[in-house]
Design a protein around this motif. Sequence first.
Motif, PDB file in Angstrom:
ATOM      1  N   ILE A   9      39.214  49.354  28.641  1.00 41.96           N
ATOM      2  CA  ILE A   9      40.217  48.616  29.409  1.00 41.96           C
ATOM      3  C   ILE A   9      39.801  47.149  29.448  1.00 41.96           C
ATOM      4  O   ILE A   9      38.680  46.821  29.822  1.00 41.96           O
ATOM      5  CB  ILE A   9      40.327  49.179  30.838  1.00 41.96           C
ATOM      6  N   GLU A  10      40.723  46.281  29.035  1.00 38.65           N
ATOM      7  CA  GLU A  10      40.431  44.843  29.020  1.00 38.65           C
ATOM      8  C   GLU A  10      40.307  44.297  30.444  1.00 38.65           C
ATOM      9  O   GLU A  10      41.112  44.634  31.316  1.00 38.65           O
ATOM     10  CB  GLU A  10      41.568  44.099  28.302  1.00 38.65           C
ATOM     11  N   PRO A  11      39.292  43.454  30.682  1.00 40.01           N
ATOM     12  CA  PRO A  11      39.169  42.828  32.008  1.00 40.01           C
ATOM     13  C   PRO A  11      40.407  41.978  32.299  1.00 40.01           C
ATOM     14  O   PRO A  11      40.985  41.376  31.390  1.00 40.01           O
ATOM     15  CB  PRO A  11      37.924  41.940  31.865  1.00 40.01           C
ATOM     16  N   ILE A  12      40.808  41.943  33.555  1.00 41.82           N
ATOM     17  CA  ILE A  12      41.967  41.139  33.929  1.00 41.82           C
ATOM     18  C   ILE A  12      41.620  40.155  35.047  1.00 41.82           C
ATOM     19  O   ILE A  12      40.576  40.269  35.683  1.00 41.82           O
ATOM     20  CB  ILE A  12      43.141  42.035  34.382  1.00 41.82           C
ATOM     21  N   LYS A  13      42.521  39.218  35.255  1.00 46.13           N
ATOM     22  CA  LYS A  13      42.374  38.246  36.341  1.00 46.13           C
ATOM     23  C   LYS A  13      43.427  38.571  37.401  1.00 46.13           C
ATOM     24  O   LYS A  13      44.618  38.619  37.096  1.00 46.13           O
ATOM     25  CB  LYS A  13      42.588  36.816  35.823  1.00 46.13           C
ATOM     26  N   ILE A  14      42.961  38.794  38.612  1.00 46.83           N
ATOM     27  CA  ILE A  14      43.862  39.070  39.731  1.00 46.83           C
ATOM     28  C   ILE A  14      43.813  37.894  40.700  1.00 46.83           C
ATOM     29  O   ILE A  14      42.731  37.435  41.082  1.00 46.83           O
ATOM     30  CB  ILE A  14      43.467  40.385  40.448  1.00 46.83           C
ATOM     31  N   GLY A  15      44.981  37.389  41.058  1.00 46.22           N
ATOM     32  CA  GLY A  15      45.050  36.233  41.940  1.00 46.22           C
ATOM     33  C   GLY A  15      45.259  36.617  43.393  1.00 46.22           C
ATOM     34  O   GLY A  15      45.818  37.668  43.697  1.00 46.22           O
ATOM     35  N   TYR A  16      44.768  35.744  44.285  1.00 46.93           N
ATOM     36  CA  TYR A  16      44.997  35.928  45.721  1.00 46.93           C
ATOM     37  C   TYR A  16      45.463  34.597  46.294  1.00 46.93           C
ATOM     38  O   TYR A  16      44.796  33.575  46.149  1.00 46.93           O
ATOM     39  CB  TYR A  16      43.722  36.386  46.429  1.00 46.93           C
ATOM     40  N   ALA A  17      46.649  34.615  46.905  1.00 48.03           N
ATOM     41  CA  ALA A  17      47.229  33.407  47.504  1.00 48.03           C
ATOM     42  C   ALA A  17      47.453  33.654  48.990  1.00 48.03           C
ATOM     43  O   ALA A  17      47.898  34.732  49.381  1.00 48.03           O
ATOM     44  CB  ALA A  17      48.542  33.060  46.818  1.00 48.03           C
ATOM     45  N   ARG A  18      47.149  32.641  49.824  1.00 45.96           N
ATOM     46  CA  ARG A  18      47.330  32.814  51.267  1.00 45.96           C
ATOM     47  C   ARG A  18      47.767  31.514  51.933  1.00 45.96           C
ATOM     48  O   ARG A  18      47.297  30.432  51.585  1.00 45.96           O
ATOM     49  CB  ARG A  18      46.021  33.278  51.921  1.00 45.96           C
ATOM     50  N   VAL A  19      48.689  31.639  52.873  1.00 48.37           N
ATOM     51  CA  VAL A  19      49.044  30.526  53.766  1.00 48.37           C
ATOM     52  C   VAL A  19      48.884  31.032  55.193  1.00 48.37           C
ATOM     53  O   VAL A  19      48.943  32.238  55.454  1.00 48.37           O
ATOM     54  CB  VAL A  19      50.485  30.014  53.531  1.00 48.37           C
ATOM     55  N   SER A  20      48.689  30.104  56.133  1.00 45.34           N
ATOM     56  CA  SER A  20      48.404  30.499  57.510  1.00 45.34           C
ATOM     57  C   SER A  20      49.625  30.912  58.314  1.00 45.34           C
ATOM     58  O   SER A  20      49.540  31.741  59.207  1.00 45.34           O
ATOM     59  CB  SER A  20      47.690  29.357  58.237  1.00 45.34           C
ATOM     60  N   THR A  21      50.769  30.293  58.023  1.00 48.33           N
ATOM     61  CA  THR A  21      51.953  30.589  58.823  1.00 48.33           C
ATOM     62  C   THR A  21      53.120  31.020  57.951  1.00 48.33           C
ATOM     63  O   THR A  21      53.176  30.730  56.759  1.00 48.33           O
ATOM     64  CB  THR A  21      52.390  29.352  59.634  1.00 48.33           C
ATOM     65  N   VAL A  22      54.075  31.683  58.583  1.00 47.04           N
ATOM     66  CA  VAL A  22      55.248  32.198  57.877  1.00 47.04           C
ATOM     67  C   VAL A  22      56.059  31.074  57.242  1.00 47.04           C
ATOM     68  O   VAL A  22      56.634  31.228  56.175  1.00 47.04           O
ATOM     69  CB  VAL A  22      56.139  33.015  58.861  1.00 47.04           C
ATOM     70  N   GLY A  23      56.082  29.902  57.875  1.00 50.53           N
ATOM     71  CA  GLY A  23      56.891  28.787  57.371  1.00 50.53           C
ATOM     72  C   GLY A  23      56.342  28.109  56.126  1.00 50.53           C
ATOM     73  O   GLY A  23      57.061  27.383  55.435  1.00 50.53           O
ATOM     74  N   GLN A  24      55.054  28.304  55.832  1.00 51.49           N
ATOM     75  CA  GLN A  24      54.446  27.651  54.676  1.00 51.49           C
ATOM     76  C   GLN A  24      54.793  28.396  53.384  1.00 51.49           C
ATOM     77  O   GLN A  24      55.071  29.588  53.392  1.00 51.49           O
ATOM     78  CB  GLN A  24      52.920  27.590  54.850  1.00 51.49           C
ATOM     79  N   SER A  25      54.773  27.626  52.273  1.00 50.81           N
ATOM     80  CA  SER A  25      55.144  28.210  50.985  1.00 50.81           C
ATOM     81  C   SER A  25      53.914  28.575  50.143  1.00 50.81           C
ATOM     82  O   SER A  25      52.922  27.850  50.114  1.00 50.81           O
ATOM     83  CB  SER A  25      56.003  27.216  50.204  1.00 50.81           C
ATOM     84  N   LEU A  26      54.038  29.702  49.455  1.00 53.55           N
ATOM     85  CA  LEU A  26      52.973  30.178  48.558  1.00 53.55           C
ATOM     86  C   LEU A  26      53.220  29.734  47.117  1.00 53.55           C
ATOM     87  O   LEU A  26      52.399  29.983  46.241  1.00 53.55           O
ATOM     88  CB  LEU A  26      52.909  31.705  48.602  1.00 53.55           C
ATOM     89  N   GLU A  27      54.356  29.084  46.893  1.00 58.32           N
ATOM     90  CA  GLU A  27      54.803  28.759  45.533  1.00 58.32           C
ATOM     91  C   GLU A  27      53.780  27.994  44.700  1.00 58.32           C
ATOM     92  O   GLU A  27      53.506  28.348  43.553  1.00 58.32           O
ATOM     93  CB  GLU A  27      56.107  27.950  45.605  1.00 58.32           C
ATOM     94  N   SER A  28      53.199  26.935  45.276  1.00 60.39           N
ATOM     95  CA  SER A  28      52.239  26.111  44.538  1.00 60.39           C
ATOM     96  C   SER A  28      51.016  26.923  44.100  1.00 60.39           C
ATOM     97  O   SER A  28      50.563  26.814  42.959  1.00 60.39           O
ATOM     98  CB  SER A  28      51.786  24.929  45.401  1.00 60.39           C
ATOM     99  N   GLN A  29      50.489  27.748  45.028  1.00 56.76           N
ATOM    100  CA  GLN A  29      49.323  28.579  44.702  1.00 56.76           C
ATOM    101  C   GLN A  29      49.654  29.588  43.599  1.00 56.76           C
ATOM    102  O   GLN A  29      48.871  29.786  42.678  1.00 56.76           O
ATOM    103  CB  GLN A  29      48.837  29.327  45.947  1.00 56.76           C
ATOM    104  N   VAL A  30      50.832  30.205  43.709  1.00 56.62           N
ATOM    105  CA  VAL A  30      51.250  31.201  42.723  1.00 56.62           C
ATOM    106  C   VAL A  30      51.359  30.563  41.340  1.00 56.62           C
ATOM    107  O   VAL A  30      50.915  31.133  40.338  1.00 56.62           O
ATOM    108  CB  VAL A  30      52.591  31.855  43.134  1.00 56.62           C
ATOM    109  N   GLU A  31      51.922  29.356  41.273  1.00 54.16           N
ATOM    110  CA  GLU A  31      52.066  28.651  39.989  1.00 54.16           C
ATOM    111  C   GLU A  31      50.705  28.391  39.355  1.00 54.16           C
ATOM    112  O   GLU A  31      50.520  28.579  38.153  1.00 54.16           O
ATOM    113  CB  GLU A  31      52.808  27.325  40.191  1.00 54.16           C
ATOM    114  N   GLN A  32      49.745  27.941  40.169  1.00 51.15           N
ATOM    115  CA  GLN A  32      48.395  27.658  39.662  1.00 51.15           C
ATOM    116  C   GLN A  32      47.712  28.933  39.168  1.00 51.15           C
ATOM    117  O   GLN A  32      47.035  28.919  38.134  1.00 51.15           O
ATOM    118  CB  GLN A  32      47.545  27.020  40.766  1.00 51.15           C
ATOM    119  N   LEU A  33      47.893  30.015  39.910  1.00 59.62           N
ATOM    120  CA  LEU A  33      47.265  31.287  39.537  1.00 59.62           C
ATOM    121  C   LEU A  33      47.866  31.846  38.253  1.00 59.62           C
ATOM    122  O   LEU A  33      47.155  32.365  37.393  1.00 59.62           O
ATOM    123  CB  LEU A  33      47.409  32.294  40.683  1.00 59.62           C
TER     124      LEU A  33
END
Length: 198
Positions: A9-33
């Motif tokens: 099985i080939e090794p994979i990269k798994i990303g973890y993105a987190r923001v502190s509040t519901v109003g904040q966006s995860l979009e930038s982190q997801v794009e980088q990951l």
Amino acid sequence: MSEKKGKEIEPIKIGYARVSTVGQSLESQVEQLEAYGCTKIYMEKESGKKTDRPELKNAIKALREGDKLVVTKIDRLARSVRDLQNIALELEAEGVGLVFIKEQIDFSTPSGKLMFTMLGAIGEFERDLIVSRTSEGRERAKKQGKHLGRKGQDEKEVKKALQLYDNRESNGMSVSDITKLTGVPRSTIYAKAKELKK
């Protein structure tokens, strides 16, 4: 594990993105990951101070030996140096790598391992600094004639004790340590902490 022989099985990269509040966006982190090559991304909207972060647990569970957990910045993963150490040690025990994009740290490389060793020393220094500052504050108070016993309990000391109590997981201090440093009795710390939760 795959039952097919001769096909690793080939090794994979798994990303973890987190923001502190519901109003904040995860979009930038997801794009980088995604740009880094993560094939699966776990997203969380929780305070970094919370010990129970379900999506982080799910991400760690999904990782296999040889895989890498990728995070955009250190503060998206860990609450403190101590917390970072604990997570990194858990991953290392499973043969999993840990990467921080912004800081350009990969704990599976020689330079990354050196950084991890340095983090241990920083963690010790951080704890000693808290102890030293609190002790100095008590000495100054005594010289100024302030008595910090049960009868004339200084409100500032009680507040300081509660702050240390709330952050005991990150500062590594026990309730006994806090009592010794601030002069605030254990019973007072528990009682005040209980009041604040109501």
